[in-house]
Motif scaffolding. Structure first.
Motif, PDB file in Angstrom:
ATOM      1  N   CYS A 174      18.887 -17.254   2.345  1.00 45.03           N
ATOM      2  CA  CYS A 174      17.939 -16.285   1.371  1.00 45.03           C
ATOM      3  C   CYS A 174      16.461 -16.496   1.413  1.00 45.03           C
ATOM      4  N   ILE A 175      15.684 -15.569   1.122  1.00 37.04           N
ATOM      5  CA  ILE A 175      14.242 -15.428   1.251  1.00 37.04           C
ATOM      6  C   ILE A 175      13.901 -14.889  -0.274  1.00 37.04           C
ATOM      7  N   SER A 176      13.184 -15.712  -1.265  1.00 36.61           N
ATOM      8  CA  SER A 176      12.795 -14.880  -2.477  1.00 36.61           C
ATOM      9  C   SER A 176      11.157 -15.352  -2.566  1.00 36.61           C
ATOM     10  N   GLU A 177      10.675 -14.213  -2.682  1.00 31.70           N
ATOM     11  CA  GLU A 177       9.017 -14.427  -2.910  1.00 31.70           C
ATOM     12  C   GLU A 177       8.599 -13.562  -4.257  1.00 31.70           C
ATOM     13  N   LEU A 178       7.659 -14.260  -4.875  1.00 31.31           N
ATOM     14  CA  LEU A 178       7.234 -13.676  -6.064  1.00 31.31           C
ATOM     15  C   LEU A 178       5.649 -13.689  -5.847  1.00 31.31           C
ATOM     16  N   ARG A 179       4.895 -12.597  -6.273  1.00 23.62           N
ATOM     17  CA  ARG A 179       3.547 -12.482  -5.944  1.00 23.62           C
ATOM     18  C   ARG A 179       3.066 -11.769  -7.255  1.00 23.62           C
ATOM     19  N   TYR A 180       1.813 -12.311  -7.759  1.00 19.63           N
ATOM     20  CA  TYR A 180       1.112 -11.715  -9.001  1.00 19.63           C
ATOM     21  C   TYR A 180      -0.502 -11.611  -8.716  1.00 19.63           C
ATOM     22  N   PRO A 181      -1.090 -10.714  -8.981  1.00 21.08           N
ATOM     23  CA  PRO A 181      -0.549  -9.441  -9.657  1.00 21.08           C
ATOM     24  C   PRO A 181      -0.310  -8.422  -8.680  1.00 21.08           C
ATOM     25  N   ALA A 182      -0.076  -8.937  -7.475  1.00 20.54           N
ATOM     26  CA  ALA A 182      -0.065  -7.577  -6.443  1.00 20.54           C
ATOM     27  C   ALA A 182       1.430  -6.784  -6.676  1.00 20.54           C
ATOM     28  N   PRO A 183       1.251  -5.542  -6.824  1.00 23.15           N
ATOM     29  CA  PRO A 183       2.624  -4.840  -6.934  1.00 23.15           C
ATOM     30  C   PRO A 183       3.447  -4.671  -5.783  1.00 23.15           C
ATOM     31  N   GLY A 189      11.973  -8.258   3.129  1.00 26.81           N
ATOM     32  CA  GLY A 189      13.194  -7.986   2.165  1.00 26.81           C
ATOM     33  C   GLY A 189      12.797  -6.597   1.337  1.00 26.81           C
ATOM     34  N   THR A 190      13.433  -6.599   0.393  1.00 20.37           N
ATOM     35  CA  THR A 190      13.435  -5.646  -0.621  1.00 20.37           C
ATOM     36  C   THR A 190      12.519  -5.844  -1.784  1.00 20.37           C
ATOM     37  N   VAL A 191      11.505  -5.042  -2.073  1.00 24.82           N
ATOM     38  CA  VAL A 191      10.360  -5.336  -3.095  1.00 24.82           C
ATOM     39  C   VAL A 191      10.638  -4.842  -4.092  1.00 24.82           C
ATOM     40  N   LEU A 192      10.486  -5.336  -5.457  1.00 24.80           N
ATOM     41  CA  LEU A 192      10.577  -4.798  -6.801  1.00 24.80           C
ATOM     42  C   LEU A 192       9.159  -4.943  -7.628  1.00 24.80           C
ATOM     43  N   ALA A 193       8.688  -3.894  -7.878  1.00 25.10           N
ATOM     44  CA  ALA A 193       7.551  -4.108  -8.599  1.00 25.10           C
ATOM     45  C   ALA A 193       7.980  -4.489 -10.164  1.00 25.10           C
ATOM     46  N   LEU A 194       7.373  -5.494 -10.842  1.00 29.26           N
ATOM     47  CA  LEU A 194       7.641  -5.940 -12.051  1.00 29.26           C
ATOM     48  C   LEU A 194       6.752  -5.048 -13.326  1.00 29.26           C
ATOM     49  N   ALA A 195       7.320  -4.928 -14.270  1.00 27.12           N
ATOM     50  CA  ALA A 195       6.742  -3.977 -15.460  1.00 27.12           C
ATOM     51  C   ALA A 195       5.595  -4.796 -16.037  1.00 27.12           C
ATOM     52  N   ALA A 196       5.391  -6.220 -15.860  1.00 27.90           N
ATOM     53  CA  ALA A 196       4.275  -6.919 -16.569  1.00 27.90           C
ATOM     54  C   ALA A 196       3.332  -7.132 -15.367  1.00 27.90           C
ATOM     55  N   GLY A 197       3.544  -6.522 -14.224  1.00 28.60           N
ATOM     56  CA  GLY A 197       2.584  -6.975 -13.105  1.00 28.60           C
ATOM     57  C   GLY A 197       3.437  -7.882 -12.019  1.00 28.60           C
ATOM     58  N   GLY A 198       2.810  -7.626 -11.007  1.00 26.28           N
ATOM     59  CA  GLY A 198       3.420  -8.442  -9.780  1.00 26.28           C
ATOM     60  C   GLY A 198       4.349  -7.867  -9.167  1.00 26.28           C
ATOM     61  N   SER A 199       5.131  -8.640  -8.244  1.00 27.91           N
ATOM     62  CA  SER A 199       6.098  -8.099  -7.679  1.00 27.91           C
ATOM     63  C   SER A 199       7.156  -9.388  -6.852  1.00 27.91           C
ATOM     64  N   LEU A 200       8.308  -8.742  -6.938  1.00 20.28           N
ATOM     65  CA  LEU A 200       9.422  -9.865  -6.315  1.00 20.28           C
ATOM     66  C   LEU A 200       9.924  -9.147  -5.102  1.00 20.28           C
ATOM     67  N   ALA A 201      10.173 -10.000  -3.805  1.00 22.67           N
ATOM     68  CA  ALA A 201      11.011  -9.450  -2.743  1.00 22.67           C
ATOM     69  C   ALA A 201      11.998 -10.362  -2.757  1.00 22.67           C
ATOM     70  N   THR A 202      13.280  -9.834  -2.120  1.00 26.03           N
ATOM     71  CA  THR A 202      14.565 -10.893  -1.716  1.00 26.03           C
ATOM     72  C   THR A 202      15.012 -10.249  -0.490  1.00 26.03           C
ATOM     73  N   TRP A 203      15.670 -11.322   0.185  1.00 26.92           N
ATOM     74  CA  TRP A 203      15.984 -10.982   1.436  1.00 26.92           C
ATOM     75  C   TRP A 203      17.478 -11.924   1.619  1.00 26.92           C
ATOM     76  N   GLN A 204      18.254 -11.342   2.072  1.00 26.13           N
ATOM     77  CA  GLN A 204      19.683 -12.199   2.608  1.00 26.13           C
ATOM     78  C   GLN A 204      20.130 -11.895   3.704  1.00 26.13           C
ATOM     79  N   GLY A 205      20.726 -13.011   4.483  1.00 23.85           N
ATOM     80  CA  GLY A 205      21.350 -12.625   5.555  1.00 23.85           C
ATOM     81  C   GLY A 205      22.269 -13.924   6.012  1.00 23.85           C
ATOM     82  N   ASP A 206      22.668 -14.210   7.224  1.00 20.33           N
ATOM     83  CA  ASP A 206      23.439 -15.090   7.518  1.00 20.33           C
ATOM     84  C   ASP A 206      22.738 -16.554   8.025  1.00 20.33           C
ATOM     85  N   ARG A 207      21.436 -16.285   8.566  1.00 19.66           N
ATOM     86  CA  ARG A 207      20.737 -17.428   9.213  1.00 19.66           C
ATOM     87  C   ARG A 207      19.215 -17.079   8.788  1.00 19.66           C
ATOM     88  N   LEU A 208      18.340 -17.958   8.275  1.00 14.10           N
ATOM     89  CA  LEU A 208      16.979 -17.832   8.136  1.00 14.10           C
ATOM     90  C   LEU A 208      16.449 -17.384   9.566  1.00 14.10           C
TER      91      LEU A 208
END
Length: 212
Positions: A174-183, A189-208
């Motif tokens: 798993c890779i999880s990355e949070l950025r603020y204030p970047a939307p 991974g898949t990027v989700l924009a956050l309502a209060a600002g910033g964004s979260l990306a997540t990725w999952q697989g078998d091996r990094l």
């Protein structure tokens, strides 16, 4: 073993570091601190507490000298890490991956408080099992606020016995990355924009990925 680390970044000065237990901190640049293992940790029963404070106008980059290997202890299987982070300036937290060995259980919690003027990047990378191992278990919970405004409540579990673990789909990395204030930002991974600002990306697989 109980490990405790405090790093405080102040404008115009080298970061202040206090550490005891299985980790030490080394300034490797004007605004960069590497965390270095001084003992085999975390083993089952170990706890790790890290507190980061970045004052307004200060910058801090946190790195680790090597991957973290979570191993089962002789009597206990579970270890834990707790991060408490306060950011008014700029923080880039990107440690090397955590590898949870077969038979081990590792829990990570992060409590994050940001000023509205803060700039943040936090990346977390986890691999279940060394070569040929698939039996480790890991959870990560992130509680993030901007001032008194909730930013994110995020929880992931991975490995043997996880909710998403079955014979058809059994991610082990798993890779999880949070950025603020970047939307948004570039990421595999898949990027989700956050309502209060910033964004979260997540990725999952078998091996990094090799450079992930």
């Amino acid at each position: 073993m109980h490990t405790h680390v405090i790093v405080v970044a102040t404008p115009g000065r080298l970061p202040r570091i206090e550490a005891r237990g299985g980790l030490a901190g080394r300034c490797t640049g004007p605004d960069t601190v590497h965390l270095v293992s001084t003992a085999a940790t975390p083993l089952g029963g170990d706890t790790l507490t890290v507190q980061l404070v970045v004052e307004a106008g200060a910058r801090l980059r946190i790195r680790t000298a090597a991957a973290t290997m979570a191993l089962p202890g002789a009597q206990l299987l579970q270890s834990s890490a707790r991060w408490t982070v306060e950011v008014a300036g700029e923080l880039d937290l990107d440690p090397e991956p955590t590898v949870v060995a077969g038979g081990a259980t590792h829990h990570t919690t992060t409590h994050l408080n940001l000023a509205e003027s803060a700039q943040l990047r936090i990346r977390e990378r986890t691999q279940i099992g060394r070569s040929g191992e698939r039996e480790g278990f890991w959870t990560s919970a992130l509680h993030a606020d901007v001032g008194s405004t909730p930013l994110l409540r995020h929880r992931i579990e991975l490995g043997h016995g996880a909710v998403a673990d079955d014979v058809l789909a059994a991610p082990r990395a798993c890779i999880s990355e949070l950025r603020y204030p970047a939307p948004t930002f570039e990421t595999p991974g898949t990027v989700l924009a956050l309502a209060a600002g910033g964004s979260l990306a997540t990725w999952q697989g078998d091996r990094l990925p090799p450079n992930g």
